[in-house]
Design an enzyme around this catalytic site. Structure first.
Site, PDB file in Angstrom:
ATOM      1  N   ALA A  58       0.857  -1.193   0.000  1.00  0.00           N
ATOM      2  CA  ALA A  58       0.000   0.000   0.000  1.00  0.00           C
ATOM      3  C   ALA A  58       0.885   1.232   0.000  1.00  0.00           C
ATOM      4  O   ALA A  58       2.103   1.130   0.206  1.00  0.00           O
ATOM      5  CB  ALA A  58      -0.891   0.005   1.230  1.00  0.00           C
ATOM      6  N   LYS A  59       0.316   2.374  -0.239  1.00  0.00           N
ATOM      7  CA  LYS A  59       1.047   3.634  -0.096  1.00  0.00           C
ATOM      8  C   LYS A  59       0.039   4.762  -0.015  1.00  0.00           C
ATOM      9  O   LYS A  59      -1.062   4.655  -0.564  1.00  0.00           O
ATOM     10  CB  LYS A  59       1.960   3.865  -1.311  1.00  0.00           C
ATOM     11  CG  LYS A  59       3.133   4.756  -1.018  1.00  0.00           C
ATOM     12  CD  LYS A  59       4.231   4.003  -0.290  1.00  0.00           C
ATOM     13  CE  LYS A  59       5.397   4.902   0.048  1.00  0.00           C
ATOM     14  NZ  LYS A  59       6.564   4.117   0.464  1.00  0.00           N
ATOM     15  N   GLY A  60       0.422   5.828   0.661  1.00  0.00           N
ATOM     16  CA  GLY A  60      -0.451   7.000   0.746  1.00  0.00           C
ATOM     17  C   GLY A  60       0.353   8.255   0.530  1.00  0.00           C
ATOM     18  O   GLY A  60       1.585   8.238   0.585  1.00  0.00           O
TER      19      GLY A  60
END
Ligand code: NAD
Length: 428
Positions: free
Chosen positions: A117-119
């Protein structure tokens, strides 16, 4: 009520190819090599879930500014998702998606039970006061709280965020729940369930893997010279730990430019200088070099530790290092990859080289879930073991398939994730 909009892309990040296209191209090469089933291939080359949020923040002068942020979860087949949160004016949806895909491969190579994931938030954090940053972080954490959780998706620091940012996210999430949930983020301060060794873990991993590569190439690491682009969390700890092992760090840089001394920089002095002055600008006992010049210095090892797309078709031919350790995510684009490969440069790909951070994040998450904490010695030893084991497995794949290190790492990763995907099959 006057509301202003943040989020003009920065000129730096506009340069270079679209990061998600790069990530898909890297995946396609491995999928082709593995002759991956077309169904699985079409699943893995997309990002499973993306959340875009637009949210207001109270600024210190009484105004309200709108900010844009994202959270992407590339793949959930092997467990909850894991990945950092970036605060940078150049954050785009494409970048966050690419970074989430790279996280999937990294976790698979290191046998961590996570998907990627990444934000990110489109913001220059240096422009905001501490109070504004806290407001922004708490509101962003609230917006993405429908996505994150200790069994669902666990954020960590990345460019422009740090242990304090994670503490605010942990507190915001815990306030909503009504009880403390330390395992919702990693890279937290020790006082609220952080792990020993996490802050320097990515740099420690970079140091270990760089030395392993030099030994493999029969190069004496104590005679090696290193240039490092980026002097933030990853770059500065890499520099400090490499210097401690006797490697000569001759150049480092940050967003303001770089410093170079062929006789070797005194890294503790450089760290003190940055602590006092906020950047490398004006450091004495070294000559000034631009970030572009740093990449082409005559060194044994080049460590890009800043942002994506720093080595492209345009400058790859001028790189004079024998080894490149990709401490940053995606610093070399696919065209440059080919050139470096043709020039015999041994490249340690990001999915292998910078996984020390997510590995110790995994240790932190395990400790939080068990409420049982390990010593720094234990953390460092486990990290060293897993870095060396992953290096050896990627090297073995490189040799058995006669490919470069990036493709070898991708072969291991894509095989692991596609096996999980096949085992679970498609719902319904
Ligand atoms: P950071 O914000 O602590 O540091 C970034 C550094 O890069 C700073 O020194 C900054 O001045 C410099 N920089 C910014 N723009 C630049 C430019 N255009 N040219 C040259 N230098 C520039 O970030 P970080 O956590 O050290 O992350 C650096 C890289 O490592 C990123 O690619 C990140 O995704 C990757 N990474 C970080 C971690 C982690 O644990 N923090 C883990 C794995 C990978």
């Amino acid at each position: 009520m006057v509301v202003t909009q943040q989020g003009r892309p920065s000129p730096v990040m506009d340069a270079g190819p679209d990061p998600f296209v790069t990530a898909q191209r890297q995946f396609d090469i491995a999928a082709e090599f593995l002759n991956l089933d077309p169904g699985v291939r079409s699943i893995l080359r997309e990002v499973q879930r993306v959340l875009e949020v637009n949210f207001p923040v109270h600024m210190d002068d009484g105004s309200i500014e709108m900010f844009k942020g994202y959270r992407a979860q590339h793949n959930l087949h092997r467990g909850p998702t894991k990945g950092g949160i970036r605060y940078h004016p150049g954050v785009t949806l494409s970048e966050v998606k690419a970074l989430s895909m790279w996280m999937t491969w990294k976790c698979a190579i290191f046998k961590l039970p996570y998907g990627g994931a990444k934000g990110g938030v489109v913001v220059d954090p240096r422009r905001l006061s501490q109070h504004e940053l806290e407001n922004l972080t708490r509101r962003f954490a609230t917006e993405i709280s429908v996505f994150i959780g200790p069994e669902r998706d666990i954020p960590a620091p990345d460019v422009g965020t740090n242990a304090q940012t994670m503490a605010w996210i942990m507190d915001t999430y815990s306030m909503h729940k009504g009880y403390s949930v330390p395992a919702v983020v990693t890279g937290k301060p020790l006082s609220i369930g952080g792990s020993e060794g996490r802050n320097e873990a990515t740099g420690r991993g970079v140091m270990i893997i760089t030395i392993e590569a030099l030994k493999h190439l029969d190069l004496d690491y104590q005679k090696a010279t290193v240039a490092i682009q980026g002097f933030g969390n990853v770059g500065s700890h890499s520099a400090r730990l490499l210097a401690k092992e006797g490697v000569k760090v001759v150049a480092v840089s940050d967003v303001t430019g770089g410093i170079y001394n062929p006789a070797g920089l005194n890294i503790p002095d450089v760290l003190r200088y940055v602590e006092e002055h906020g950047s490398l600008q004006g450091f004495r006992n070294a000559e000034y070099v631009t970030n572009a010049e740093l990449l082409t210095l005559p060194v044994t090892v080049l460590i890009p530790a800043a942002l994506e797309n720093q080595i492209t078709e345009t400058n790859a031919g001028q790189v004079r290092a024998r080894v490149i350790t990709e401490a940053a995510n995606g610093p070399v684009d696919p065209e440059a990859d080919e050139i470096l490969n043709d020039n015999g440069i041994f490249l340690l790909p990001d999915v292998l080289a910078n996984a020390g951070g997510v590995t110790v994040s995994y240790f932190e998450w395990v400790q939080d879930l068990q409420n049982f904490f390990w010593s720094e010695k234990e953390i460092d030893q486990r990290l060293a073991d897993i870095m060396r084991d992953s290096f050896r497995r990627v090297l073995a794949a490189k040799e058995s398939h006669d490919v470069n290190m990036r493709l070898a790492a991708y072969i291991l990763a894509v095989k692991t994730v596609s096996d999980a995907s096949n085992a679970r099959s498609i719902y319904p």
